[in-house]
Enzyme design. Structure first.
Site, PDB file in Angstrom:
ATOM      1  N   LYS A  22    -113.458  23.078   2.984  1.00 27.37           N
ATOM      2  CA  LYS A  22    -114.666  22.910   3.815  1.00 27.37           C
ATOM      3  C   LYS A  22    -114.560  21.631   4.631  1.00 27.37           C
ATOM      4  O   LYS A  22    -114.778  21.634   5.848  1.00 27.37           O
ATOM      5  CB  LYS A  22    -115.894  22.842   2.919  1.00 27.37           C
ATOM      6  CG  LYS A  22    -117.159  22.332   3.609  1.00 27.37           C
ATOM      7  CD  LYS A  22    -118.383  22.326   2.719  1.00 27.37           C
ATOM      8  CE  LYS A  22    -118.527  21.097   1.901  1.00 27.37           C
ATOM      9  NZ  LYS A  22    -119.117  19.940   2.598  1.00 27.37           N
ATOM     10  N   ASN A  23    -114.168  20.533   3.985  1.00 23.58           N
ATOM     11  CA  ASN A  23    -114.215  19.235   4.664  1.00 23.58           C
ATOM     12  C   ASN A  23    -113.016  18.979   5.570  1.00 23.58           C
ATOM     13  O   ASN A  23    -112.935  17.923   6.189  1.00 23.58           O
ATOM     14  CB  ASN A  23    -114.386  18.111   3.632  1.00 23.58           C
ATOM     15  CG  ASN A  23    -115.754  18.175   2.963  1.00 23.58           C
ATOM     16  OD1 ASN A  23    -116.645  18.900   3.421  1.00 23.58           O
ATOM     17  ND2 ASN A  23    -115.914  17.457   1.871  1.00 23.58           N
ATOM     18  N   CYS A 116    -126.108  16.753   2.132  1.00 17.18           N
ATOM     19  CA  CYS A 116    -126.653  16.545   0.789  1.00 17.18           C
ATOM     20  C   CYS A 116    -127.438  15.230   0.705  1.00 17.18           C
ATOM     21  O   CYS A 116    -127.021  14.218   1.245  1.00 17.18           O
ATOM     22  CB  CYS A 116    -125.522  16.519  -0.235  1.00 17.18           C
ATOM     23  SG  CYS A 116    -124.699  18.106  -0.414  1.00 17.18           S
ATOM     24  N   ARG A 121    -127.113   7.644   3.807  1.00 15.41           N
ATOM     25  CA  ARG A 121    -126.024   8.162   4.660  1.00 15.41           C
ATOM     26  C   ARG A 121    -126.212   7.722   6.119  1.00 15.41           C
ATOM     27  O   ARG A 121    -126.359   8.536   7.034  1.00 15.41           O
ATOM     28  CB  ARG A 121    -125.903   9.676   4.534  1.00 15.41           C
ATOM     29  CG  ARG A 121    -125.698  10.109   3.105  1.00 15.41           C
ATOM     30  CD  ARG A 121    -125.381  11.569   2.973  1.00 15.41           C
ATOM     31  NE  ARG A 121    -123.957  11.827   3.222  1.00 15.41           N
ATOM     32  CZ  ARG A 121    -123.435  13.055   3.099  1.00 15.41           C
ATOM     33  NH1 ARG A 121    -124.188  14.073   2.772  1.00 15.41           N
ATOM     34  NH2 ARG A 121    -122.148  13.242   3.310  1.00 15.41           N
ATOM     35  N   ASP A 308    -116.872  13.507  -4.890  1.00 14.17           N
ATOM     36  CA  ASP A 308    -117.286  14.914  -4.877  1.00 14.17           C
ATOM     37  C   ASP A 308    -116.965  15.640  -6.178  1.00 14.17           C
ATOM     38  O   ASP A 308    -117.358  16.792  -6.353  1.00 14.17           O
ATOM     39  CB  ASP A 308    -116.620  15.668  -3.713  1.00 14.17           C
ATOM     40  CG  ASP A 308    -117.141  15.185  -2.384  1.00 14.17           C
ATOM     41  OD1 ASP A 308    -116.525  15.515  -1.356  1.00 14.17           O
ATOM     42  OD2 ASP A 308    -118.153  14.454  -2.360  1.00 14.17           O
ATOM     43  N   ARG A 400    -122.970  26.349  -0.030  1.00 10.25           N
ATOM     44  CA  ARG A 400    -122.476  25.566   1.104  1.00 10.25           C
ATOM     45  C   ARG A 400    -121.028  25.136   0.906  1.00 10.25           C
ATOM     46  O   ARG A 400    -120.329  24.835   1.859  1.00 10.25           O
ATOM     47  CB  ARG A 400    -123.357  24.334   1.333  1.00 10.25           C
ATOM     48  CG  ARG A 400    -124.729  24.648   1.911  1.00 10.25           C
ATOM     49  CD  ARG A 400    -125.463  23.379   2.279  1.00 10.25           C
ATOM     50  NE  ARG A 400    -124.639  22.559   3.148  1.00 10.25           N
ATOM     51  CZ  ARG A 400    -124.626  21.225   3.085  1.00 10.25           C
ATOM     52  NH1 ARG A 400    -125.369  20.596   2.202  1.00 10.25           N
ATOM     53  NH2 ARG A 400    -123.871  20.530   3.911  1.00 10.25           N
TER      54      ARG A 400
HETATM   55  C1  EPZ Z   1    -117.498  13.067   3.721  1.00 11.87           C
HETATM   56  O1  EPZ Z   1    -118.830  12.644   3.961  1.00 11.87           O
HETATM   57  C2  EPZ Z   1    -117.600  14.393   2.979  1.00 11.87           C
HETATM   58  N1  EPZ Z   1    -118.304  15.379   3.808  1.00 11.87           N
HETATM   59  C3  EPZ Z   1    -118.363  14.186   1.669  1.00 11.87           C
HETATM   60  O2  EPZ Z   1    -118.343  15.428   0.968  1.00 11.87           O
HETATM   61  C4  EPZ Z   1    -117.616  13.141   0.826  1.00 11.87           C
HETATM   62  O3  EPZ Z   1    -118.362  12.880  -0.340  1.00 11.87           O
HETATM   63  C5  EPZ Z   1    -117.475  11.843   1.632  1.00 11.87           C
HETATM   64  O4  EPZ Z   1    -116.802  12.126   2.888  1.00 11.87           O
HETATM   65  C6  EPZ Z   1    -116.656  10.794   0.882  1.00 11.87           C
HETATM   66  O5  EPZ Z   1    -115.414  11.334   0.563  1.00 11.87           O
HETATM   67  C7  EPZ Z   1    -117.624  15.997   4.795  1.00 11.87           C
HETATM   68  O6  EPZ Z   1    -116.451  15.762   5.029  1.00 11.87           O
HETATM   69  C8  EPZ Z   1    -118.390  17.019   5.591  1.00 11.87           C
HETATM   70  P1  EPZ Z   1    -118.365   8.683   4.338  1.00 11.87           P
HETATM   71  P2  EPZ Z   1    -119.116  11.371   4.943  1.00 11.87           P
HETATM   72  O7  EPZ Z   1    -118.687   8.425   5.754  1.00 11.87           O
HETATM   73  O8  EPZ Z   1    -118.152  11.390   6.054  1.00 11.87           O
HETATM   74  C9  EPZ Z   1    -121.480   5.090   4.009  1.00 11.87           C
HETATM   75  C10 EPZ Z   1    -119.248  17.243  -0.206  1.00 11.87           C
HETATM   76  O9  EPZ Z   1    -119.813  17.334  -1.317  1.00 11.87           O
HETATM   77  N2  EPZ Z   1    -121.507   5.100   5.469  1.00 11.87           N
HETATM   78  O10 EPZ Z   1    -116.977   8.485   3.850  1.00 11.87           O
HETATM   79  O11 EPZ Z   1    -120.555  11.377   5.248  1.00 11.87           O
HETATM   80  C11 EPZ Z   1    -122.092   6.365   3.412  1.00 11.87           C
HETATM   81  O12 EPZ Z   1    -123.510   6.230   3.330  1.00 11.87           O
HETATM   82  C12 EPZ Z   1    -119.612  16.096   0.719  1.00 11.87           C
HETATM   83  O13 EPZ Z   1    -118.390  18.059   0.233  1.00 11.87           O
HETATM   84  C13 EPZ Z   1    -122.226   4.084   6.110  1.00 11.87           C
HETATM   85  O14 EPZ Z   1    -122.844   3.234   5.477  1.00 11.87           O
HETATM   86  O15 EPZ Z   1    -118.793  10.179   3.945  1.00 11.87           O
HETATM   87  C14 EPZ Z   1    -121.442   6.417   2.059  1.00 11.87           C
HETATM   88  O16 EPZ Z   1    -122.133   5.565   1.178  1.00 11.87           O
HETATM   89  C15 EPZ Z   1    -120.664  15.172   0.124  1.00 11.87           C
HETATM   90  N3  EPZ Z   1    -122.249   4.076   7.469  1.00 11.87           N
HETATM   91  C16 EPZ Z   1    -120.035   5.869   2.326  1.00 11.87           C
HETATM   92  O17 EPZ Z   1    -120.113   5.157   3.575  1.00 11.87           O
HETATM   93  C17 EPZ Z   1    -121.589   5.004   8.225  1.00 11.87           C
HETATM   94  O18 EPZ Z   1    -121.643   4.931   9.478  1.00 11.87           O
HETATM   95  C18 EPZ Z   1    -118.975   6.951   2.460  1.00 11.87           C
HETATM   96  O19 EPZ Z   1    -119.411   7.843   3.458  1.00 11.87           O
HETATM   97  C19 EPZ Z   1    -120.879   6.030   7.553  1.00 11.87           C
HETATM   98  C20 EPZ Z   1    -120.835   6.047   6.175  1.00 11.87           C
END
Ligand code: EPZ
Length: 422
Positions: A22-23, A116, A121, A308, A400
């Site tokens: 998915k990701n 989620c 986020r 995850d 999802r």
């Molecule tokens: C991706 O989310 C995945 N989703 C998530 O999978 C996964 O948990 C996550 O990466 C971490 O591996 C998809 O790929 C669609 P991040 P993403 O940006 O990109 C903070 C699942 O269950 N952050 O790496 O949103 C954020 O709040 C889902 O399949 C900021 O603060 O994750 C988090 O605490 C859930 N500012 C941390 O960074 C920003 O601008 C990591 O988020 C961006 C992120």
């Protein structure tokens, strides 16, 4: 809405094929916006978020066809720069449409992404990077982000956290930017490498994905007929492993390499689960006794233990021998499922990002609610080993990220079925 009814106690035996990730497929579908040619993407999982991304591409004026696991996007013309609010707000990955649209069209209207509820986020890293590359971004107005750029410019970007989505957004914006972009402290997930491989297929000069530093030289235009197959879903594979660990039995996972799941395997082996690669893309999982507790596990960006997989591991540890500590370092609020596990008799104490799991001898089937994708998967893991019947509501969350989870688990012996809410 539908729900799962699960009778706990069955051991699992048989073979499961691992679907496309998915990701990985979501950012790759967004990347097809960059291409004026035809992009054929194979091994696409049949998930709601993928359908939503397809809807978005169609709403932009692109012709999109799906046949089984293959999605073809004809990239000739884009007729609008507005992303439908109803679609973008459904999933987190819609945010990477900003980079793709700013690259291809130079303007986008998009609502704040959904996804989620596992923390606030924010998207600050996305926005500051795109601004550094020349995008003007108006503040959120009634939930709508408006951004435009005459032409994106290559830039040196240092992420203060290896954000997966921010890394993907910058990669997409950089592909049609003027000059070279360097992303430092980039995410290293296999899905980032998959996106790089796809962009390379389209003729983008990009390298370094998986190392933490990514180099992209932007093109004036991308017009290529490409065919690409998406990597398997390492989180689905890890979830199946955890189901087998909880229920007991022996399953064969087909279509997944060892390295992308190595941190999950490491954790499950520490619980006493026997996991061995039997071929390049085949892994055997065998569990014939109650899992052992793990002293401390921290989630962290790849190649660490994936956030995850945190809920599924906590569900398994709920019936382990001993007390385990899990520390969620990636998201602020990813224990929403714990109160549902406690309805089943789990003994878990959560303080902010730390969960202390005292293993209990038995879990009892209960009426529980899935609150997000991986939290819902955790309830399935627990239900497989609980005594009696569990009813899991709101399985739309689970759908999802998992294709027909009940059919796949039934095929290896689980007593699980889907019923429609009356
Ligand atoms: C991706 O989310 C995945 N989703 C998530 O999978 C996964 O948990 C996550 O990466 C971490 O591996 C998809 O790929 C669609 P991040 P993403 O940006 O990109 C903070 C699942 O269950 N952050 O790496 O949103 C954020 O709040 C889902 O399949 C900021 O603060 O994750 C988090 O605490 C859930 N500012 C941390 O960074 C920003 O601008 C990591 O988020 C961006 C992120």
């Amino acid at each position: 809405m539908s729900r799962f009814i699960i009778e706990g106690g069955n051991r699992l035996n048989g073979e499961l094929k691992i679907p496309g990730a998915k990701n990985a497929v979501l950012p790759i579908l967004a990347a097809t916006i960059l291409n004026r040619g035809t992009s054929t993407i194979h091994n696409c999982p049949d998930l709601e978020d993928v359908a939503t991304m397809q809807e978005i591409l169609v709403s932009l004026g692109l012709r999109v066809e799906r046949s089984n696991k293959t999605i073809t996007v004809y990239g000739e013309n884009i007729v609008t720069n507005k992303i439908p609010e109803s679609s973008a707000g459904k999933m987190r990955s819609s945010i990477v449409l900003m980079g793709a649209m700013l690259g291809r069209v130079g303007e986008i209207y998009i609502s704040y992404p959904g996804g989620c509820a596992i923390g606030p986020r924010p998207i600050d890293m996305h926005l500051s990077a795109l601004r550094k590359m020349g995008a003007e971004i108006d503040d959120l107005y009634k939930g709508i982000l408006h951004s435009k750029a005459s032409r994106m410019r290559g830039a040196e970007i240092l992420l203060d956290y290896p954000s997966v989505g921010a890394t993907e957004n910058i990669m997409l914006a950089a592909s049609l930017a003027e000059g070279v972009t360097i992303i430092r402290n980039a995410a290293k997930e296999p899905e980032i490498v998959d996106l790089q491989n796809f962009l390379q297929q389209m003729g983008v000069e990009i390298s370094g994905a998986g190392t933490g530093v990514i180099y992209i030289t932007g093109r004036d235009e991308i017009k290529a007929d490409v065919s690409y197959s998406v990597i398997p879903d390492r989180i689905v594979a890890g979830t199946y492993m955890t189901c087998a660990a909880a229920a007991g039995g022996e399953i064969i996972l087909n279509g997944i390499e060892y390295e992308p799941v190595s941190s999950t395997v490491y954790c499950l082996r520490n619980c006493g689960v026997q996991i061995e690669p039997v071929d390049k893309k085949i892994i055997r999982v065998k569990s014939d006794r109650v899992p052992k507790a793990i002293e401390v596990v921290r989630t962290s960006p790849y190649p660490g233990f994936p956030t995850d997989m945190q809920p599924q591991l906590v569900a398994l540890l709920s019936k382990a021998v001993g007390t385990s500590v899990v520390i969620e370092t990636v998201f602020e609020n990813r224990y929403g499922y714990v109160e549902q596990l406690m309805r089943m008799g789990a003994d878990i104490t959560v303080r902010e990002r730390v969960a202390v799991i005292k293993g209990v001898k038995r879990l009892t089937g209960a009426f529980v609610d899935a609150c997000d994708l991986r939290g819902g998967a955790a309830l399935v893991v627990a239900s497989l080993t609980a005594e009696g019947t569990s009813i899991i509501n709101n399985v739309k969350h689970i759908d999802r990220g998992y294709e027909s989870l009940e059919e796949h688990l039934s095929s290896v012996g689980a007593a699980i079925k889907r019923v429609q809410d009356d």
